[in-house]
Motif scaffolding. Structure first.
Motif, short mmCIF file in Angstrom:
data_model
loop_
_atom_site.label_atom_id
_atom_site.label_comp_id
_atom_site.label_asym_id
_atom_site.label_seq_id
_atom_site.Cartn_x
_atom_site.Cartn_y
_atom_site.Cartn_z
N GLU A 114 17.60 8.85 -31.76
CA GLU A 114 16.25 9.02 -31.93
C GLU A 114 15.21 8.43 -31.10
O GLU A 114 14.30 8.97 -30.81
CB GLU A 114 16.14 8.72 -33.49
N LYS A 121 12.26 10.13 -29.11
CA LYS A 121 10.90 9.94 -29.51
C LYS A 121 10.35 9.14 -28.17
O LYS A 121 9.06 9.78 -27.96
CB LYS A 121 10.84 8.89 -30.55
N SER A 122 10.75 8.57 -27.08
CA SER A 122 10.15 8.03 -25.97
C SER A 122 9.94 9.13 -25.01
O SER A 122 9.00 8.82 -24.17
CB SER A 122 11.25 6.92 -25.33
N GLN A 123 10.41 10.43 -25.13
CA GLN A 123 10.21 11.52 -24.28
C GLN A 123 9.30 12.55 -25.00
O GLN A 123 8.91 13.62 -24.50
CB GLN A 123 11.48 12.03 -23.86
N ASP A 124 8.73 12.05 -26.20
CA ASP A 124 7.96 13.08 -27.33
C ASP A 124 8.66 14.23 -27.32
O ASP A 124 8.18 15.53 -27.28
CB ASP A 124 6.75 13.40 -26.31
N LYS A 125 9.90 14.01 -27.72
CA LYS A 125 10.85 15.29 -27.96
C LYS A 125 11.31 15.14 -29.26
O LYS A 125 11.86 13.92 -29.72
CB LYS A 125 11.93 15.64 -27.29
N SER A 126 11.62 16.17 -30.21
CA SER A 126 12.12 16.01 -31.54
C SER A 126 13.73 16.26 -31.42
O SER A 126 14.03 16.92 -30.23
CB SER A 126 11.51 17.02 -32.68
#
Length: 138
Positions: free
Chosen positions: A94, A98-103
């Motif tokens: 997770e 999140k660090s890649q702005d992906k869910s």
């Protein structure tokens, strides 16, 4: 002068052999390949747990993947070690997504496996936000 250079070369060679003979060996490694990007997943925490006799998990180590998405140094191995048992690698995915702005569908991934002998075990995963796969590598 030539004898001094030859002795120096011999000393350097023996020192190198000594350093390599003292290098630590590890029985378990892992790797994460992000198949969504085609690149290794760096800076992902991986927890290693071992099942005890009461079938409960105990975290015995935690590492973070390097720039190549690898952890090479789980379970130190020497002549006296016995690492046989049932283990679990928990890939904390997770924060990576999140660090890649992906869910992502998976906040973490757990892979359970058994070490049955003294050989090297490599347990990698291929990863995407909505899927993963694992296998025993080498």
């Amino acid at each position: 002068m030539r004898k001094i250079l030859t002795l120096f070369t011999l000393f350097a060679l023996l020192s190198t052999i000594h350093v390599f003979s003292q290098e630590k060996q590890y029985q378990l490694s892992s790797h994460i390949l992000d198949i969504n990007t085609g690149y290794p997943a760096k800076d992902v925490k991986i927890s290693l747990s071992k099942m005890n006799n009461a079938s409960q998990w105990t975290v015995i180590d935690e590492k973070v993947t390097d720039t190549n998405g690898r952890v090479k140094d789980f379970l130190p191995q020497n002549d006296k070690s016995d690492n046989k048992g049932i283990y679990k690698l928990t890939f904390h995915t997770e924060p990576y997504f999140k660090s890649q702005d992906k869910s992502s569908f998976y906040p973490f991934i757990e892979v359970v496996f058994e070490i049955k002998d003294d050989s090297h075990y490599h347990v990698p995963i291929t990863l995407s936000p909505y899927g993963y796969s694992t296998y025993r590598g080498n």
